[in-house]
Design a protein around this motif. Sequence first.
Motif, PDB file in Angstrom:
ATOM      1  N   GLN A 609       0.839  -1.210   0.000  1.00 24.07           N
ATOM      2  CA  GLN A 609       0.000   0.000   0.000  1.00 24.07           C
ATOM      3  C   GLN A 609       0.877   1.265   0.000  1.00 24.07           C
ATOM      4  O   GLN A 609       0.602   2.234  -0.715  1.00 24.07           O
ATOM      5  N   LEU A 610       1.936   1.248   0.796  1.00 26.88           N
ATOM      6  CA  LEU A 610       2.836   2.397   0.868  1.00 26.88           C
ATOM      7  C   LEU A 610       3.505   2.639  -0.484  1.00 26.88           C
ATOM      8  O   LEU A 610       3.578   3.776  -0.963  1.00 26.88           O
ATOM      9  N   GLU A 611       3.970   1.563  -1.131  1.00 26.29           N
ATOM     10  CA  GLU A 611       4.628   1.711  -2.421  1.00 26.29           C
ATOM     11  C   GLU A 611       3.667   2.253  -3.476  1.00 26.29           C
ATOM     12  O   GLU A 611       4.039   3.093  -4.304  1.00 26.29           O
ATOM     13  N   MET A 612       2.428   1.787  -3.432  1.00 30.98           N
ATOM     14  CA  MET A 612       1.435   2.279  -4.397  1.00 30.98           C
ATOM     15  C   MET A 612       1.176   3.769  -4.205  1.00 30.98           C
ATOM     16  O   MET A 612       1.060   4.527  -5.171  1.00 30.98           O
ATOM     17  N   CYS A 613       1.112   4.204  -2.947  1.00 31.59           N
ATOM     18  CA  CYS A 613       0.873   5.634  -2.679  1.00 31.59           C
ATOM     19  C   CYS A 613       2.041   6.476  -3.179  1.00 31.59           C
ATOM     20  O   CYS A 613       1.839   7.549  -3.772  1.00 31.59           O
ATOM     21  N   VAL A 614       3.259   5.991  -2.970  1.00 24.63           N
ATOM     22  CA  VAL A 614       4.424   6.753  -3.415  1.00 24.63           C
ATOM     23  C   VAL A 614       4.469   6.813  -4.941  1.00 24.63           C
ATOM     24  O   VAL A 614       4.754   7.858  -5.536  1.00 24.63           O
ATOM     25  N   ARG A 615       4.165   5.676  -5.590  1.00 26.01           N
ATOM     26  CA  ARG A 615       4.132   5.681  -7.059  1.00 26.01           C
ATOM     27  C   ARG A 615       3.083   6.655  -7.579  1.00 26.01           C
ATOM     28  O   ARG A 615       3.304   7.371  -8.554  1.00 26.01           O
ATOM     29  N   LYS A 616       1.950   6.665  -6.899  1.00 23.67           N
ATOM     30  CA  LYS A 616       0.880   7.572  -7.318  1.00 23.67           C
ATOM     31  C   LYS A 616       1.331   9.029  -7.218  1.00 23.67           C
ATOM     32  O   LYS A 616       1.059   9.844  -8.104  1.00 23.67           O
ATOM     33  N   LEU A 617       2.042   9.352  -6.122  1.00 16.38           N
ATOM     34  CA  LEU A 617       2.555  10.714  -5.979  1.00 16.38           C
ATOM     35  C   LEU A 617       3.554  11.039  -7.085  1.00 16.38           C
ATOM     36  O   LEU A 617       3.534  12.133  -7.663  1.00 16.38           O
ATOM     37  N   LEU A 618       4.431  10.088  -7.386  1.00 18.43           N
ATOM     38  CA  LEU A 618       5.420  10.323  -8.444  1.00 18.43           C
ATOM     39  C   LEU A 618       4.767  10.566  -9.793  1.00 18.43           C
ATOM     40  O   LEU A 618       5.206  11.395 -10.585  1.00 18.43           O
ATOM     41  N   CYS A 619       3.706   9.822 -10.064  1.00 18.36           N
ATOM     42  CA  CYS A 619       3.079   9.895 -11.385  1.00 18.36           C
ATOM     43  C   CYS A 619       2.125  11.070 -11.533  1.00 18.36           C
ATOM     44  O   CYS A 619       2.033  11.676 -12.609  1.00 18.36           O
ATOM     45  N   GLN A 620       1.395  11.386 -10.463  1.00 17.81           N
ATOM     46  CA  GLN A 620       0.281  12.319 -10.612  1.00 17.81           C
ATOM     47  C   GLN A 620       0.473  13.655  -9.916  1.00 17.81           C
ATOM     48  O   GLN A 620      -0.342  14.556 -10.086  1.00 17.81           O
TER      49      GLN A 620
END
Length: 835
Positions: A609-620
């Motif tokens: 879940q943490l990795e998904m949130c960080v990826r989302k921040l990086l992308c969006q």
Amino acid sequence: TPEEIERLTVDEDLSDIERAVYLLSAGQDIQGTSVIANLPFLMRQNPTETLRRVLPKVREALHVAGVEMQLTAAVAFLTILQEESVSVHTYAHSFLQVILLHLEQRDTGVSNAWLETLLAVIEVLPKETLRHEILNPLVSKAQLSQTVQSRLVSCKILGKLANKFDAHTIKREILPLVKSLCQDVEYEVRSCMCRQLENIAQGIGTELTKNVVLPELIELSRDEGSSVRLAAFETLVNLLDIFDTDDRSQTILPLVKSFCEKSFKADESILISLSFHLGKLCHGLYGILTPDQHLRFLEFYKKLCTLGLQQENGHNLENQSPPQVLEQEKKYTSVRKNCAYNFPAMIVFVDPKNFHMELYSTFFCLCHDPEVPVRYTIAICFYEVSKLLNSGIYLIQKELITLLQDESLEVLDALVEHLPEILELMSTGGESSVQENKLSSLPDLIPALTAAEQRAAASLKWRTHEKLLQKYACLPQIISSDQIYYRFLQRMFTIMMTNNVLPVQKAASRTLCVFLRYNRKQEQRHEVIQKLIEQLGQGKSYWNRLRFLDTCEFIIEIFSKSFFCKYFFLPAIELTHDPVANVRMKLCYLLPKVKSTLKIPADKHLLQQLEMCVRKLLCQEKDKDVLAIVKRTVLELDRMEMSMDAFQKKFYEKDLLDQEKEREELLLLEMEQLEKEKQQNDGRPLSDKIFDKKRRDTKTLTQSLPKSIPISVPGPSSSTPSTSKEIKKSKLIRSQSFNNQAFHAKYGNLEKSASKSSTAAYAPSVSGLAKTAVLSLSDDSFRARSASNVPPSYSPNPALPSTSRGTSSTADSKNSGNKDPQPRKAMSKSRKSNP
């Protein structure tokens, strides 16, 4: 004017040395002063050229310099000495004569500034230099033919030189000058030399002090000048330890008695000094006083404590003008303030066992004194008084309440400094056989504490309010969990939500976390957690959501990793969707600490879940400031190593600390269950006896447990059928004693080490996140994958979600179902529309 600008303009191509020489030669006074102020910098950069070219110009400028330039030069010379820019020999050769030349300035401030520099130089100069450059010229400077200013300077230099030479040199060369200055025709000189006798006594040893210094002090104590007598008295008090018993009893004691008897008829300034030194005086004379003399000193102290408050003190103010009355009242206040300062020493003087009979009434008067400085001083001393009284501490409980309710916030601020220690002594230090004397029987304490906080909150002194909230974190170890819940916990929440001062909000947040940590009722704990998540983490105001992240940081520091992961991990990382950039930015700073709470493999799903949130921040992420912080955070997360479920050597201390926290949290849960069972069996007297016996036995066992071995904390997943009933009972009973242990030094140290190491290294599990910036994770796809783990929006009687490894209690696991992500999604939408 253009002419003035032209005159003040300096060629930019000049070097620092050339510019300094030019400004000292042809510049204005303000430019010369600037060069002198910059002299330490020039000495650091180029000492040789500065000494050769700049210092001669400085000497010339100082001959005709004004006050400002002289003061600047004295400070600059002292700075050069302290920075050791040149050797001591070079400094003495280049600067000493300049310092000596300007000692006798007409302006007292300038003269004192140069004298201060000289006294610092004396500390480092070799003996030969001191003898030739300072001591030999001092013989002529101390003569009566010299000015008063010159003789005053000589007194202070002699006091400094006394520790630099051997006793023989002092006796032959310094003591004749000392005697001469002690008999000077000017009272200012006699007083100044008298105050230097303490330093001289330390330099010449006990024997010479007895034969030379003591006779001079006796003579000066009878001097016609009040300031000289005062200096002699204070010097005698400071030298009491040097004199033997015979000198103290036969010579000093009569002098002191005479001084005390005459003090009320003399100037009030003598009373101020006497009251200030009375504690040290009584301590120094303690062993030689007869019972009658002991009583006289005590009565004299009591009289000073009420000076100016009662007509029987013998001070008639009716015939004096209002300004005189006001000035005298200020002096009386200073005397009572000094008495308050000396109160702990007087408790030792009378013995703490006699406090109630001898000093309690005086203590009561000082705590109720009409003047704030007196009450402020006794509030500062309250902790020392509490320690001295030990088992008699219950005697001053009412005075504690009085000072907590004081109308002056200065008094409250002074008392609060040691409030946790005072309350701990009140609750555990009063080893009286009468149980009613304990703190639990003091009904006014909680109203006084709440009223003190409200008074601080209503004032503009937010630092006092912040300190008060920080100190209230001790309350779980002083009063019951229910009292904290109903009287303090909601107030902390209100401050977090409504106060406008950030340090105050943070102090309330941390104290609330401590209250939650030691709360012994699961229902109350769940209600507080629910409020934190709903009203702060999901609040409409972005300010509240920022405070939620502060609270998460405190929870990581205070609680175990499993507790944070169970209740706060998902609500915290949900704020990656927050519509306000500041909230997302603060979360990014917190992510390394959030990741440090995970253990692999038990928390693998939370790590995803943490990795998904960080990826989302990086992308969006569209905000450039937030994106820059995200990229830095990703690199930090990449470098982190993950803690494993099993103990690892390099994380041994951190893992042991976390298991200790987790064990204490489980003990609180078990304690609650044990108390419920006890209440159900209240009708059976035998159960009470067994309960109390087990509690006593286990408390002894707990205190003897070694602290350096890992403690296994079995949760539901790790418990085995083979666990014996005796071990389980021992755990339950051990928890009963846990509530009585705490903010002991051990847990205080654990908290400190946790705060220092909370961002320390764990395992690389977000490696290469920067490369995933091309991934496109939509909001819906994220929610679809994480729906089963998102905390629900709570109903009035909720079940808090369990998202962590299986360490929850039985009661927790019963209530961990019924997770519905829909209300949380609605809350996210409404929050986006109302940033």
